[in-house]
Motif scaffolding. Sequence first.
Motif, PDB file in Angstrom:
ATOM      1  N   SER A 268       1.805   4.751   1.181  1.00 38.87           N
ATOM      2  CA  SER A 268       1.436   5.493   2.385  1.00 38.87           C
ATOM      3  C   SER A 268       0.918   6.880   2.034  1.00 38.87           C
ATOM      4  CB  SER A 268       2.626   5.602   3.323  1.00 38.87           C
ATOM      5  OG  SER A 268       3.582   6.453   2.752  1.00 38.87           O
ATOM      6  N   ARG A 269       0.154   7.452   2.933  1.00 36.65           N
ATOM      7  CA  ARG A 269      -0.338   8.820   2.739  1.00 36.65           C
ATOM      8  C   ARG A 269       0.839   9.773   2.595  1.00 36.65           C
ATOM      9  NH1 ARG A 269      -5.190   8.722   6.961  1.00 36.65           N
ATOM     10  NH2 ARG A 269      -3.560   7.666   8.105  1.00 36.65           N
ATOM     11  N   SER A 270       1.882   9.493   3.368  1.00 32.96           N
ATOM     12  CA  SER A 270       3.068  10.350   3.337  1.00 32.96           C
ATOM     13  C   SER A 270       3.694  10.370   1.939  1.00 32.96           C
ATOM     14  CB  SER A 270       4.071   9.849   4.364  1.00 32.96           C
ATOM     15  OG  SER A 270       5.325  10.386   4.105  1.00 32.96           O
TER      16      SER A 270
ATOM     17  N   THR B  34       2.268   9.503  -0.906  1.00 35.23           N
ATOM     18  CA  THR B  34       1.330  10.114  -1.842  1.00 35.23           C
ATOM     19  C   THR B  34       1.428  11.634  -1.768  1.00 35.23           C
ATOM     20  OG1 THR B  34      -0.138   8.268  -1.461  1.00 35.23           O
ATOM     21  CG2 THR B  34      -1.086  10.207  -2.507  1.00 35.23           C
ATOM     22  N   ARG B  35       1.408  12.115  -0.519  1.00 35.89           N
ATOM     23  CA  ARG B  35       1.369  13.570  -0.358  1.00 35.89           C
ATOM     24  C   ARG B  35       2.692  14.220  -0.746  1.00 35.89           C
ATOM     25  NH1 ARG B  35      -2.082  13.367   5.255  1.00 35.89           N
ATOM     26  NH2 ARG B  35      -4.042  12.808   4.245  1.00 35.89           N
TER      27      ARG B  35
ATOM     28  N   LYS C  61       0.855  -1.200   0.000  1.00 30.54           N
ATOM     29  CA  LYS C  61       0.000   0.000   0.000  1.00 30.54           C
ATOM     30  C   LYS C  61       0.888   1.246   0.000  1.00 30.54           C
ATOM     31  CE  LYS C  61      -3.067   2.595   2.958  1.00 30.54           C
ATOM     32  NZ  LYS C  61      -4.357   2.482   3.593  1.00 30.54           N
TER      33      LYS C  61
END
Lengths: 258, 64
Positions: B9-11, B13-14, B7
Amino acid sequence: MPTPTKGPRLGGGPAHERLILANLATALFEHDQITTTEAKAKRLRPYAERLITFAKRGDLHARRRVMTVIRDKGVVHRLFTEVAPDMAERPGGYTRITKIAARKGDNAPMAVIELIREPYSPKKATVKEAEAATRRSVKEQQAVEETEVVDAAEAPEEETEVVEAETTEAAPETTEAAPESDETADGGYGPDSAAPLEDGSAPEGFTVKGNAGSMKYHTTESQWYDQTDAEVWFRTAEAAEAAGFVAPGGASKDDDKS
Amino acid sequence: MAVPKRKMSRSNTRSRRANWKASATTLTACPQCKAPKQPHIACPSCGTYAGRHYGTAERTEYQG
């Protein structure tokens, strides 16, 4: 052999591209001016100009060659009888592409492509170039005179005589400018120039911006005035010109001012 | 078919998206009407370019 076109075809396939170009050419010769995307306009330009070359030849064989592309007989007739005579003097360069703002929906860069049907005046470009060159040399000479004068500011009469001999129009301004020279700081470009203040704004009485990088000056009238960072300020446009700076926008803008 | 093993991570992606930046368009003043316009492009407010007028170049705020 013509250079093959780089990149993908217009439309998606070679047949589609042929159709697009033929239809664009038909529309162009029918209406004289069409709006399309920049990419299509650029592809259409050599294609349409080749058809105009056929039209200038004007014989039956040329007409049949054009008929293979433009299927509308009325448009071909217009091309041969109305457009071609206008282009008779012109040695190529029959169309003009002007970019316009991007299309709203997909932000595609758009352009207007038009036939140049105004009378052909061949010497214009070279004459302008020559005029600009002579003007530049006169200014350079003036700048040399000006720097000499700053060293010996006590002898203004001598300076006027020299400048008058070169250009009669510049003479009165330089004589007016010379006496004012001692009151303000010299910006490095003669008596009527000043370095910008510490915050970059203009010293009082100085309204003309000078760009030392491009050696152009900008009056408040200039379209580039706001976006120019002044390295040196001048009292008048004449002072800037005397220091070797030139008017922005080339010879055409110069003519408007004088 | 190739599929992601982990997956994202949001980190990650951001931090990827943080690098999408817009840049300011270069603008110059129209010599005719002084409105801001892009260089080498006919003025969208008065439609002139090099002293010639192009009706199709004129744009209002709502029309494209």
